[in-house]
Design a protein around this motif. Structure first.
Motif, PDB file in Angstrom:
ATOM      1  N   ASN A  82     -41.748  15.776 -17.800  1.00 13.69           N
ATOM      2  CA  ASN A  82     -41.129  14.319 -17.362  1.00 13.69           C
ATOM      3  C   ASN A  82     -39.699  14.562 -17.674  1.00 13.69           C
ATOM      4  OD1 ASN A  82     -43.847  13.461 -16.830  1.00 13.69           O
ATOM      5  ND2 ASN A  82     -44.042  13.260 -19.186  1.00 13.69           N
ATOM      6  N   MET A  83     -38.747  13.805 -17.265  1.00  8.23           N
ATOM      7  CA  MET A  83     -37.267  13.750 -17.288  1.00  8.23           C
ATOM      8  C   MET A  83     -36.745  12.409 -17.050  1.00  8.23           C
ATOM      9  SD  MET A  83     -35.345  14.983 -14.362  1.00  8.23           S
ATOM     10  CE  MET A  83     -34.413  13.355 -14.475  1.00  8.23           C
ATOM     11  N   LEU A  84     -35.838  12.010 -17.601  1.00  6.88           N
ATOM     12  CA  LEU A  84     -35.195  10.808 -17.218  1.00  6.88           C
ATOM     13  C   LEU A  84     -33.552  10.774 -17.615  1.00  6.88           C
ATOM     14  CD1 LEU A  84     -36.037   7.756 -16.561  1.00  6.88           C
ATOM     15  CD2 LEU A  84     -35.987   7.066 -18.880  1.00  6.88           C
ATOM     16  N   SER A  85     -32.746  10.010 -16.907  1.00  5.27           N
ATOM     17  CA  SER A  85     -31.343  10.338 -17.015  1.00  5.27           C
ATOM     18  C   SER A  85     -30.876   8.723 -16.457  1.00  5.27           C
ATOM     19  CB  SER A  85     -30.641  11.091 -16.378  1.00  5.27           C
ATOM     20  OG  SER A  85     -29.436  11.132 -16.477  1.00  5.27           O
ATOM     21  N   ASN A  86     -29.829   8.098 -17.225  1.00  2.58           N
ATOM     22  CA  ASN A  86     -29.309   7.271 -16.699  1.00  2.58           C
ATOM     23  C   ASN A  86     -27.620   7.308 -16.254  1.00  2.58           C
ATOM     24  OD1 ASN A  86     -27.909   7.566 -19.084  1.00  2.58           O
ATOM     25  ND2 ASN A  86     -27.846   5.322 -19.592  1.00  2.58           N
ATOM     26  N   THR A  87     -27.358   8.594 -15.759  1.00  4.66           N
ATOM     27  CA  THR A  87     -26.359   9.047 -15.020  1.00  4.66           C
ATOM     28  C   THR A  87     -26.519  10.065 -14.009  1.00  4.66           C
ATOM     29  OG1 THR A  87     -24.202  10.280 -15.453  1.00  4.66           O
ATOM     30  CG2 THR A  87     -25.830  10.563 -17.076  1.00  4.66           C
ATOM     31  N   PRO A  88     -25.915   9.986 -12.890  1.00  4.25           N
ATOM     32  CA  PRO A  88     -26.507  10.981 -11.894  1.00  4.25           C
ATOM     33  C   PRO A  88     -25.500  12.274 -12.015  1.00  4.25           C
ATOM     34  CG  PRO A  88     -24.625   9.514 -11.225  1.00  4.25           C
ATOM     35  CD  PRO A  88     -25.213   8.792 -12.376  1.00  4.25           C
ATOM     36  N   GLU A  89     -24.563  12.130 -13.107  1.00  2.00           N
ATOM     37  CA  GLU A  89     -24.070  13.369 -13.460  1.00  2.00           C
ATOM     38  C   GLU A  89     -24.888  14.522 -14.516  1.00  2.00           C
ATOM     39  OE1 GLU A  89     -22.507  10.720 -13.626  1.00  2.00           O
ATOM     40  OE2 GLU A  89     -21.392  10.778 -11.434  1.00  2.00           O
ATOM     41  N   PHE A  90     -25.987  14.978 -13.902  1.00  2.00           N
ATOM     42  CA  PHE A  90     -26.700  15.563 -14.982  1.00  2.00           C
ATOM     43  C   PHE A  90     -27.263  16.693 -14.252  1.00  2.00           C
ATOM     44  CE2 PHE A  90     -29.928  12.825 -12.790  1.00  2.00           C
ATOM     45  CZ  PHE A  90     -31.046  13.635 -12.709  1.00  2.00           C
ATOM     46  N   GLY A  91     -27.723  17.931 -14.840  1.00  2.00           N
ATOM     47  CA  GLY A  91     -28.376  19.020 -14.158  1.00  2.00           C
ATOM     48  C   GLY A  91     -29.353  19.669 -15.195  1.00  2.00           C
ATOM     49  N   LEU A  92     -30.098  20.545 -14.692  1.00  2.00           N
ATOM     50  CA  LEU A  92     -31.397  21.315 -15.383  1.00  2.00           C
ATOM     51  C   LEU A  92     -30.840  22.787 -15.657  1.00  2.00           C
ATOM     52  CD1 LEU A  92     -34.059  21.038 -16.790  1.00  2.00           C
ATOM     53  CD2 LEU A  92     -34.970  21.740 -14.703  1.00  2.00           C
ATOM     54  N   THR A 167     -28.239   2.770 -13.562  1.00  2.00           N
ATOM     55  CA  THR A 167     -29.723   2.715 -13.550  1.00  2.00           C
ATOM     56  C   THR A 167     -30.544   4.037 -13.700  1.00  2.00           C
ATOM     57  OG1 THR A 167     -29.692   3.493 -11.095  1.00  2.00           O
ATOM     58  CG2 THR A 167     -29.629   0.890 -11.549  1.00  2.00           C
ATOM     59  N   PHE A 168     -31.658   4.106 -14.253  1.00  2.00           N
ATOM     60  CA  PHE A 168     -32.363   5.247 -14.606  1.00  2.00           C
ATOM     61  C   PHE A 168     -32.850   6.202 -13.350  1.00  2.00           C
ATOM     62  CE2 PHE A 168     -32.433   2.886 -18.670  1.00  2.00           C
ATOM     63  CZ  PHE A 168     -32.336   4.146 -19.295  1.00  2.00           C
ATOM     64  N   ILE A 169     -32.721   7.504 -13.529  1.00  2.00           N
ATOM     65  CA  ILE A 169     -33.222   8.279 -12.403  1.00  2.00           C
ATOM     66  C   ILE A 169     -34.281   9.307 -13.186  1.00  2.00           C
ATOM     67  CG2 ILE A 169     -32.456  10.246 -10.746  1.00  2.00           C
ATOM     68  CD1 ILE A 169     -29.745   9.194 -11.590  1.00  2.00           C
ATOM     69  N   GLY A 170     -35.379   9.541 -12.570  1.00  2.00           N
ATOM     70  CA  GLY A 170     -36.376  10.098 -13.428  1.00  2.00           C
ATOM     71  C   GLY A 170     -37.400  10.860 -12.480  1.00  2.00           C
ATOM     72  N   SER A 171     -38.260  11.587 -13.252  1.00  2.00           N
ATOM     73  CA  SER A 171     -39.555  12.381 -12.623  1.00  2.00           C
ATOM     74  C   SER A 171     -40.519  12.116 -13.553  1.00  2.00           C
ATOM     75  CB  SER A 171     -39.147  13.592 -12.257  1.00  2.00           C
ATOM     76  OG  SER A 171     -40.407  14.320 -11.671  1.00  2.00           O
ATOM     77  N   LEU A 172     -41.811  11.885 -13.319  1.00  2.00           N
ATOM     78  CA  LEU A 172     -42.865  11.835 -13.933  1.00  2.00           C
ATOM     79  C   LEU A 172     -44.170  12.543 -13.760  1.00  2.00           C
ATOM     80  CD1 LEU A 172     -44.331  10.214 -16.357  1.00  2.00           C
ATOM     81  CD2 LEU A 172     -45.054   8.499 -15.034  1.00  2.00           C
ATOM     82  N   GLY A 173     -44.465  13.425 -14.548  1.00  2.00           N
ATOM     83  CA  GLY A 173     -45.747  14.174 -14.453  1.00  2.00           C
ATOM     84  C   GLY A 173     -45.788  15.203 -13.381  1.00  2.00           C
ATOM     85  N   GLY A 174     -44.607  15.897 -13.109  1.00  2.00           N
ATOM     86  CA  GLY A 174     -44.337  17.241 -12.289  1.00  2.00           C
ATOM     87  C   GLY A 174     -44.953  18.208 -13.172  1.00  2.00           C
ATOM     88  N   SER A 175     -45.619  18.931 -12.258  1.00  2.00           N
ATOM     89  CA  SER A 175     -46.476  20.262 -12.652  1.00  2.00           C
ATOM     90  C   SER A 175     -45.549  21.614 -12.826  1.00  2.00           C
ATOM     91  CB  SER A 175     -47.865  20.348 -11.751  1.00  2.00           C
ATOM     92  OG  SER A 175     -48.636  19.190 -11.778  1.00  2.00           O
ATOM     93  N   ILE A 176     -45.893  22.173 -13.673  1.00  2.00           N
ATOM     94  CA  ILE A 176     -45.393  23.656 -14.007  1.00  2.00           C
ATOM     95  C   ILE A 176     -46.608  24.838 -13.549  1.00  2.00           C
ATOM     96  CG2 ILE A 176     -44.279  25.418 -15.261  1.00  2.00           C
ATOM     97  CD1 ILE A 176     -43.087  22.852 -16.984  1.00  2.00           C
ATOM     98  N   PHE A 177     -46.299  25.567 -12.647  1.00  2.00           N
ATOM     99  CA  PHE A 177     -47.441  26.544 -12.158  1.00  2.00           C
ATOM    100  C   PHE A 177     -46.742  27.844 -12.482  1.00  2.00           C
ATOM    101  CE2 PHE A 177     -48.144  22.883  -9.679  1.00  2.00           C
ATOM    102  CZ  PHE A 177     -49.418  22.928  -9.486  1.00  2.00           C
ATOM    103  N   PHE A 178     -47.807  28.798 -12.872  1.00  2.00           N
ATOM    104  CA  PHE A 178     -47.541  30.257 -13.395  1.00  2.00           C
ATOM    105  C   PHE A 178     -48.041  31.252 -12.472  1.00  2.00           C
ATOM    106  CE2 PHE A 178     -48.330  34.269 -15.578  1.00  2.00           C
ATOM    107  CZ  PHE A 178     -47.268  34.486 -16.465  1.00  2.00           C
ATOM    108  N   GLU A 179     -47.189  32.337 -12.163  1.00  2.00           N
ATOM    109  CA  GLU A 179     -47.672  33.202 -11.494  1.00  2.00           C
ATOM    110  C   GLU A 179     -47.097  34.676 -11.613  1.00  2.00           C
ATOM    111  OE1 GLU A 179     -48.142  33.127  -7.157  1.00  2.00           O
ATOM    112  OE2 GLU A 179     -45.980  32.379  -7.055  1.00  2.00           O
ATOM    113  N   PHE A 180     -47.791  35.912 -11.694  1.00  2.00           N
ATOM    114  CA  PHE A 180     -46.972  36.973 -11.805  1.00  2.00           C
ATOM    115  C   PHE A 180     -46.280  37.477 -10.612  1.00  2.00           C
ATOM    116  CE2 PHE A 180     -50.224  37.743 -15.318  1.00  2.00           C
ATOM    117  CZ  PHE A 180     -49.467  37.697 -16.336  1.00  2.00           C
ATOM    118  N   THR A 181     -45.356  38.174 -10.738  1.00  2.00           N
ATOM    119  CA  THR A 181     -44.458  38.716  -9.440  1.00  2.00           C
ATOM    120  C   THR A 181     -45.455  39.806  -8.864  1.00  2.00           C
ATOM    121  OG1 THR A 181     -43.386  40.638 -10.657  1.00  2.00           O
ATOM    122  CG2 THR A 181     -42.278  38.501 -10.681  1.00  2.00           C
ATOM    123  N   PRO A 182     -45.209  40.043  -7.638  1.00  2.00           N
ATOM    124  CA  PRO A 182     -46.015  41.144  -7.063  1.00  2.00           C
ATOM    125  C   PRO A 182     -46.271  42.443  -7.621  1.00  2.00           C
ATOM    126  CG  PRO A 182     -44.691  39.881  -5.373  1.00  2.00           C
ATOM    127  CD  PRO A 182     -44.324  39.612  -6.567  1.00  2.00           C
TER     128      PRO A 182
END
Length: 215
Positions: A82-92, A167-182
């Motif tokens: 989950n993530m939340l920000s009140n500024t659009p000038e943000f990154g991950l 105003t707040f910008i956010g994402s709730l309950g996003g999933s993270i998936f794992f797999e090995f490379t080929p």
């Protein structure tokens, strides 16, 4: 007879206040939340392996079909974020290392993998209407050698959307998936009956997420 009835009535009236002292009460607390100036919030919750009849979560068997390249759509779900920000000038930023056996201190035999990271942002547009992005995906590949924050690319999650200031910008309950490379999946398959390169035991890797203001 009338006198007996009167006495019984008085006894009940006297006992009634005593019983009322044992009235059941319930208390519930909740937290009030607000923001001022710059606010950033980031949370990652690992999914226990027992979840959903062991078809999700960690730890997992490195030979499990779910974590082999191309056998499922996105891999095995291992966490939510989950993530939340009140500024659009943000990154991950995301950086990490390949997976190694805990006894492989010299890190000779890496297990490279891909994290498929899902999110969907909610935000207010400049005209005051509510906007929601479609489900989007990020990919972290340990083969790229992103082992430090300095090597990590800053990802623009909004993609140029103009949001309402403050105003707040956010994402709730996003999933993270794992797999090995080929390539790693092939190495694991080749090593199944030999156990020379990838011995029994625990394998681990560290991955870091960082949310930051870009102004």
């Amino acid at each position: 007879m009338k006198r007996i009835v009167l006495i019984i009535t008085i006894i009940f009236l006297v006992l009634a206040p005593a019983y009322s002292a044992y009235e059941i009460q319930r208390t519930k607390e909740f937290t009030l939340m607000a923001g001022y100036e710059t606010v950033l919030y980031l949370e990652i919750d690992e999914i226990p392996a027992q979840s959903n009849q062991y078809i999700a979560g960690m730890p997992f068997n490195i030979e499990d079909f779910q974590v082999q390249a191309g056998t499922t759509e996105h891999g095995r779900e291992i966490a939510t974020w989950n993530m939340l920000s009140n500024t659009p000038e943000f990154g991950l930023k995301i950086w990490g290392e390949p997976m190694y056996h805990v006894d492989d201190t010299e890190k000779k035999n890496p297990l490279n993998y891909v994290l498929n990271i899902q999110y969907m942002l909610g935000y207010y547009l400049e005209n005051g209407s509510l906007g929601n992005s479609e489900s989007k995906w990020l990919e972290f590949d340990s083969t790229d050698g992103i082992a430090t924050e300095g090597d990590a690319e800053l990802i623009d999650l909004l993609g140029g959307v103009s949001t309402s200031a403050g105003t707040f910008i956010g994402s709730l309950g996003g999933s993270i998936f794992f797999e090995f490379t080929p390539a790693t999946s092939q190495e694991i398959m080749n090593d199944m009956d030999v156990d020379e390169k990838f011995p029994e035991g625990e394998y681990t890797a560290t991955v870091t997420f960082k949310l930051e203001v870009t102004q």
